[in-house]
Design a protein around this motif. Structure first.
Motif, short mmCIF file in Angstrom:
data_model
loop_
_atom_site.label_atom_id
_atom_site.label_comp_id
_atom_site.label_asym_id
_atom_site.label_seq_id
_atom_site.Cartn_x
_atom_site.Cartn_y
_atom_site.Cartn_z
N ASP A 53 -2.86 8.61 15.95
CA ASP A 53 -2.72 7.11 15.82
C ASP A 53 -3.50 6.44 15.01
O ASP A 53 -3.22 5.75 14.09
N ALA A 55 -4.52 8.13 12.13
CA ALA A 55 -3.85 8.36 10.79
C ALA A 55 -2.45 7.17 10.53
O ALA A 55 -2.39 6.98 9.58
N GLU A 56 -2.17 7.18 11.63
CA GLU A 56 -0.80 6.17 11.61
C GLU A 56 -1.33 4.73 11.25
O GLU A 56 -0.50 4.12 10.46
N GLU A 57 -2.36 4.02 11.67
CA GLU A 57 -2.89 3.00 11.72
C GLU A 57 -3.21 2.99 10.34
O GLU A 57 -3.23 1.95 9.42
N HIS A 58 -4.11 3.87 9.53
CA HIS A 58 -4.59 3.94 8.37
C HIS A 58 -3.36 3.92 7.33
O HIS A 58 -3.26 3.33 6.25
N GLN A 59 -2.18 4.59 7.66
CA GLN A 59 -1.09 4.56 6.80
C GLN A 59 -0.43 3.13 6.88
O GLN A 59 0.08 2.82 5.62
N ARG A 60 -0.39 2.67 7.92
CA ARG A 60 0.30 1.30 7.99
C ARG A 60 -0.53 0.31 7.10
O ARG A 60 -0.13 -0.46 6.28
N ALA A 62 -2.39 0.83 4.51
CA ALA A 62 -2.34 1.31 3.02
C ALA A 62 -0.89 0.61 2.80
O ALA A 62 -0.78 0.02 1.59
N ASP A 63 0.21 0.92 3.45
CA ASP A 63 1.35 0.57 3.22
C ASP A 63 1.62 -0.95 2.96
O ASP A 63 2.10 -1.51 2.16
N ARG A 64 0.77 -1.68 3.89
CA ARG A 64 0.62 -3.23 3.73
C ARG A 64 0.09 -3.50 2.53
O ARG A 64 0.17 -4.56 1.73
N GLU A 65 -1.23 -2.73 2.04
CA GLU A 65 -1.83 -3.17 1.05
C GLU A 65 -0.90 -3.00 -0.34
O GLU A 65 -1.00 -3.50 -1.32
#
Length: 110
Positions: A53, A55-60, A62-65
């Motif tokens: 969870d 890692a997924e939040e971190h990826q989200r 990063a994608d948003r940025e």
């Protein structure tokens, strides 16, 4: 899935119900029931879910940025407020002043 093993010699000497079984990932020899038992399985599962969870939040994030627009004038990334105001639908858009608005526009030297 637990993987347990022993040697034929140990089985013949002590029997299948003796302390002759080893489980991958554990250092000691155990009885078969203890080797197959998984007392820490639920805690391990919860830790793995929490890590996934995070890692997924971190990826989200990063994608948003990576999608965050930048000012065409100064190259600074939009703030959350400015980004939201420029992408709001259903209302008239009122331009938000960029921090660079008070500065002179960059010029190219000849």
């Amino acid at each position: 899935m637990p993987v347990v093993f022993t040697t034929l010699e140990r089985l013949q000497e002590h029997g299948a119900d003796a302390v002759v079984w080893r489980r991958l990932g554990r250092a000691d020899v155990q009885k078969l029931a203890a080797a197959l038992d998984n007392p820490d399985g639920e805690a391990l599962f919860r830790r793995q879910v929490a890590q996934a969870d995070a890692a997924e939040e971190h990826q989200r994030a990063a994608d948003r940025e990576a999608r965050r627009p930048v000012c065409k004038r100064c190259g600074q990334k939009f703030t959350d407020q400015r980004w939201q105001e420029t992408t709001a639908h259903g209302s008239a858009w009122k331009p938000v002043t960029c921090p660079c608005a008070g500065r002179a526009a960059p010029t190219t030297s000849p």
